[in-house]
Enzyme design. Sequence first.
Site, PDB file in Angstrom:
ATOM      1  CB  ALA A  18      30.532  -4.119   5.293  1.00  0.00           C
ATOM      2  CG  ASP A  68      25.027   0.602  17.756  1.00  0.00           C
ATOM      3  OD1 ASP A  68      24.235   0.679  16.800  1.00  0.00           O
ATOM      4  OD2 ASP A  68      24.714   0.160  18.883  1.00  0.00           O
ATOM      5  CB  VAL A  69      24.738   2.423  11.890  1.00  0.00           C
ATOM      6  CG1 VAL A  69      26.104   2.294  11.231  1.00  0.00           C
ATOM      7  CG2 VAL A  69      23.980   1.105  11.802  1.00  0.00           C
ATOM      8  CE1 TYR A 160      14.162  -5.830   7.577  1.00  0.00           C
ATOM      9  CE2 TYR A 160      12.299  -6.530   6.241  1.00  0.00           C
ATOM     10  CZ  TYR A 160      13.648  -6.272   6.371  1.00  0.00           C
ATOM     11  OH  TYR A 160      14.479  -6.438   5.285  1.00  0.00           O
ATOM     12  CB  ALA A 162       6.520  -0.007  10.001  1.00  0.00           C
ATOM     13  CB  ALA A 163      11.849   0.036   9.773  1.00  0.00           C
TER      14      ALA A 163
END
Length: 256
Positions: A18, A68-69, A160, A162-163
């Site tokens: 955020a 930390d996600v 990036y 691919a993710a």
Amino acid sequence: MTEIGSPLSGQVALVTGATGGIGSAIALHLADLGAAVAINHLDEPDEAHRLCEQLRTRGAEAVAIQADVREPGDVNRLAEEASFALGPVDTVVSAAGNYPRIPWTELDPAQWNSMISTNLTSHFLVARAFTESMQAQGQGRIIAVGSVLAHIGRHELAAYIAAKAGVEGLIRALARELGPDGITANCVAPGSIRVRAEETVVDDVPEMEKRQLARQCIKRRGTPADVAQAVGFLAQRGAGFITGQTIYVDGGWFLG
């Protein structure tokens, strides 16, 4: 100022990432629609504090939670703290991510794994952490921030991209599996959005903007507010029959 009868009045939203340009705009827009907002940040307490103050000046309840996600334990704690502070979460927006440019021939397995963890696994962990509470409520919104690059490609961003393609697949799977529980799952895929971070990865911003506008149908740069509007729409009751979709906020770039 939030008013009773606003589209998201009485609801709770959580936004990961955020403190970034897009994440901040999403949090502010959801507050304007009436939601109480939990904002997640990794290690930016000052920016998170300022955003919370902005949310509160708009009349919204707000709380900032460091987590930390990419880490399952942190994500579970994030879910617990958000629910404890504001109540059961109705809408989860996973907007955390990063996109360092690395040429394909220099991309090593450690960098690949790091990018997949940040830009795909984090979405899985966040959605999973809130699923059971949404099932108990009989409704919920899962909204992931993807990227138009998942479909058009770009050099030096293989991991990036691919993710982000994986994010869209995950969203379609969640739509199938969670639809019977009243939970929708959708992806918002920005195009070239004008944020401060691009100044750190682009040498000549005016030249880049010139090239970008030539690719788009709409001849202006996208803004974080454009992305936030799409997220806000998907969070509302009126979008309850929309699931498994990707909305491109790219000015028509995807059309080529």
